[in-house]
Write a protein that holds these residues in place. Structure first.
Motif, PDB file in Angstrom:
ATOM      1  N   ALA A 205       8.188  -3.460  -8.296  1.00 22.12           N
ATOM      2  CA  ALA A 205       8.135  -3.861  -9.704  1.00 22.12           C
ATOM      3  C   ALA A 205       6.787  -3.504 -10.317  1.00 22.12           C
ATOM      4  CB  ALA A 205       8.388  -5.361  -9.829  1.00 22.12           C
ATOM      5  N   LEU A 206       6.825  -2.849 -11.465  1.00 19.58           N
ATOM      6  CA  LEU A 206       5.595  -2.391 -12.111  1.00 19.58           C
ATOM      7  C   LEU A 206       4.706  -3.534 -12.563  1.00 19.58           C
ATOM      8  CD1 LEU A 206       6.853   0.570 -14.332  1.00 19.58           C
ATOM      9  CD2 LEU A 206       5.633   0.694 -12.162  1.00 19.58           C
ATOM     10  N   ASN A 207       5.267  -4.544 -13.183  1.00 17.36           N
ATOM     11  CA  ASN A 207       4.463  -5.578 -13.815  1.00 17.36           C
ATOM     12  C   ASN A 207       4.692  -6.977 -13.264  1.00 17.36           C
ATOM     13  OD1 ASN A 207       3.158  -3.807 -15.717  1.00 17.36           O
ATOM     14  ND2 ASN A 207       5.143  -3.660 -16.724  1.00 17.36           N
ATOM     15  N   ASP A 208       5.358  -7.102 -12.135  1.00 16.59           N
ATOM     16  CA  ASP A 208       5.608  -8.406 -11.537  1.00 16.59           C
ATOM     17  C   ASP A 208       4.320  -8.897 -10.870  1.00 16.59           C
ATOM     18  OD1 ASP A 208       6.356 -10.615 -10.062  1.00 16.59           O
ATOM     19  OD2 ASP A 208       8.075  -9.654  -9.120  1.00 16.59           O
ATOM     20  N   PHE A 209       3.764  -9.979 -11.382  1.00 14.96           N
ATOM     21  CA  PHE A 209       2.514 -10.530 -10.871  1.00 14.96           C
ATOM     22  C   PHE A 209       2.557 -10.703  -9.354  1.00 14.96           C
ATOM     23  CE2 PHE A 209      -0.394 -14.008  -9.821  1.00 14.96           C
ATOM     24  CZ  PHE A 209      -1.568 -13.571 -10.431  1.00 14.96           C
ATOM     25  N   ASN A 210       3.711 -11.098  -8.829  1.00 13.30           N
ATOM     26  CA  ASN A 210       3.845 -11.342  -7.397  1.00 13.30           C
ATOM     27  C   ASN A 210       3.879 -10.058  -6.567  1.00 13.30           C
ATOM     28  OD1 ASN A 210       3.885 -14.178  -7.613  1.00 13.30           O
ATOM     29  ND2 ASN A 210       6.003 -14.066  -8.298  1.00 13.30           N
ATOM     30  N   ASN A 211       3.986  -8.915  -7.219  1.00 11.68           N
ATOM     31  CA  ASN A 211       3.953  -7.629  -6.515  1.00 11.68           C
ATOM     32  C   ASN A 211       2.578  -6.973  -6.628  1.00 11.68           C
ATOM     33  OD1 ASN A 211       5.219  -5.533  -4.966  1.00 11.68           O
ATOM     34  ND2 ASN A 211       5.231  -4.294  -6.816  1.00 11.68           N
ATOM     35  N   LEU A 212       1.614  -7.657  -7.201  1.00  6.68           N
ATOM     36  CA  LEU A 212       0.291  -7.087  -7.439  1.00  6.68           C
ATOM     37  C   LEU A 212      -0.785  -7.924  -6.754  1.00  6.68           C
ATOM     38  CD1 LEU A 212       0.795  -6.521 -11.265  1.00  6.68           C
ATOM     39  CD2 LEU A 212       0.876  -4.761  -9.483  1.00  6.68           C
ATOM     40  N   MET A 213      -1.858  -7.237  -6.356  1.00  8.17           N
ATOM     41  CA  MET A 213      -3.002  -7.961  -5.804  1.00  8.17           C
ATOM     42  C   MET A 213      -4.241  -7.081  -5.899  1.00  8.17           C
ATOM     43  SD  MET A 213      -2.230  -7.689  -1.714  1.00  8.17           S
ATOM     44  CE  MET A 213      -3.802  -8.285  -1.163  1.00  8.17           C
ATOM     45  N   PRO A 214      -5.402  -7.710  -6.115  1.00 10.21           N
ATOM     46  CA  PRO A 214      -6.640  -6.924  -6.129  1.00 10.21           C
ATOM     47  C   PRO A 214      -7.029  -6.556  -4.694  1.00 10.21           C
ATOM     48  CG  PRO A 214      -7.127  -9.246  -6.521  1.00 10.21           C
ATOM     49  CD  PRO A 214      -5.631  -9.115  -6.426  1.00 10.21           C
ATOM     50  N   VAL A 215      -7.422  -5.304  -4.518  1.00  8.38           N
ATOM     51  CA  VAL A 215      -7.837  -4.807  -3.201  1.00  8.38           C
ATOM     52  C   VAL A 215      -9.103  -3.984  -3.401  1.00  8.38           C
ATOM     53  CG1 VAL A 215      -7.162  -3.315  -1.266  1.00  8.38           C
ATOM     54  CG2 VAL A 215      -5.441  -4.707  -2.407  1.00  8.38           C
ATOM     55  N   LYS A 216     -10.073  -4.159  -2.509  1.00  7.31           N
ATOM     56  CA  LYS A 216     -11.297  -3.361  -2.578  1.00  7.31           C
ATOM     57  C   LYS A 216     -10.922  -1.887  -2.677  1.00  7.31           C
ATOM     58  CE  LYS A 216     -14.715  -6.292  -2.116  1.00  7.31           C
ATOM     59  NZ  LYS A 216     -15.719  -6.428  -3.133  1.00  7.31           N
ATOM     60  N   THR A 217     -11.645  -1.148  -3.507  1.00  8.90           N
ATOM     61  CA  THR A 217     -11.326   0.245  -3.788  1.00  8.90           C
ATOM     62  C   THR A 217     -11.187   1.077  -2.513  1.00  8.90           C
ATOM     63  OG1 THR A 217     -12.338   0.100  -5.962  1.00  8.90           O
ATOM     64  CG2 THR A 217     -12.097   2.298  -5.035  1.00  8.90           C
ATOM     65  N   GLU A 218     -12.119   0.929  -1.573  1.00  5.87           N
ATOM     66  CA  GLU A 218     -12.068   1.716  -0.338  1.00  5.87           C
ATOM     67  C   GLU A 218     -10.784   1.430   0.446  1.00  5.87           C
ATOM     68  OE1 GLU A 218     -14.970  -1.018  -0.147  1.00  5.87           O
ATOM     69  OE2 GLU A 218     -15.109   0.116  -1.994  1.00  5.87           O
ATOM     70  N   SER A 219     -10.412   0.165   0.516  1.00  3.29           N
ATOM     71  CA  SER A 219      -9.195  -0.219   1.236  1.00  3.29           C
ATOM     72  C   SER A 219      -7.959   0.303   0.526  1.00  3.29           C
ATOM     73  CB  SER A 219      -9.111  -1.738   1.369  1.00  3.29           C
ATOM     74  OG  SER A 219     -10.208  -2.219   2.104  1.00  3.29           O
TER      75      SER A 219
ATOM     76  N   TRP B  14     -14.192  -7.247 -10.561  1.00  3.68           N
ATOM     77  CA  TRP B  14     -13.182  -6.335 -11.093  1.00  3.68           C
ATOM     78  C   TRP B  14     -13.615  -4.875 -10.995  1.00  3.68           C
ATOM     79  CZ3 TRP B  14      -8.745  -8.262 -10.769  1.00  3.68           C
ATOM     80  CH2 TRP B  14      -8.510  -9.609 -11.054  1.00  3.68           C
ATOM     81  N   SER B  15     -14.900  -4.619 -11.019  1.00  6.13           N
ATOM     82  CA  SER B  15     -15.348  -3.227 -10.902  1.00  6.13           C
ATOM     83  C   SER B  15     -15.294  -2.738  -9.450  1.00  6.13           C
ATOM     84  CB  SER B  15     -16.751  -3.053 -11.470  1.00  6.13           C
ATOM     85  OG  SER B  15     -17.689  -3.784 -10.721  1.00  6.13           O
ATOM     86  N   SER B  16     -15.108  -3.651  -8.496  1.00  9.21           N
ATOM     87  CA  SER B  16     -15.071  -3.261  -7.081  1.00  9.21           C
ATOM     88  C   SER B  16     -13.658  -3.224  -6.508  1.00  9.21           C
ATOM     89  CB  SER B  16     -15.929  -4.220  -6.251  1.00  9.21           C
ATOM     90  OG  SER B  16     -15.328  -5.500  -6.200  1.00  9.21           O
ATOM     91  N   VAL B  17     -12.654  -3.521  -7.329  1.00 10.28           N
ATOM     92  CA  VAL B  17     -11.274  -3.555  -6.832  1.00 10.28           C
ATOM     93  C   VAL B  17     -10.355  -2.674  -7.663  1.00 10.28           C
ATOM     94  CG1 VAL B  17     -11.500  -5.900  -5.903  1.00 10.28           C
ATOM     95  CG2 VAL B  17     -10.592  -5.579  -8.206  1.00 10.28           C
TER      96      VAL B  17
END
Length: 89
Positions: free
Chosen positions: A64-78, A48-51
């Protein structure tokens, strides 16, 4: 990768129309992490500290602000690269 990403994003954004002047504020990181771990299992704090949490369809384009399906963890640099690209879209 960039031409493919651009093509994918162009297809995704085409029906959205105008871009908002400013991206709506979002403070749902903790809620997303909780939902993610309920679905996929506990992740180490180093993960979690790297994304950053990426809105697949950007908030500024009506995502959508809070739609789980519209969110994903991505590496900070990316995520920085993706965000930079959208600023110039």
């Amino acid at each position: 990768l960039i031409p493919y990403l651009k093509k994918m994003l162009n297809l995704q954004l085409a029906p959205l129309g105008k871009k908002l002047a400013k991206s709506p504020t979002w403070n749902g990181r903790s809620k997303y992490i909780k939902q993610y771990e309920e679905k996929y299992g506990k992740q180490p704090s180093s993960f979690w500290s790297s994304v950053q949490i990426h809105h697949i369809r950007p908030r500024q384009y009506g995502g959508a602000l809070n739609d789980f399906n519209n969110l994903m963890p991505v590496k900070t640099e990316s995520h920085r690269a993706i965000t930079s690209w959208f600023r110039n879209y």
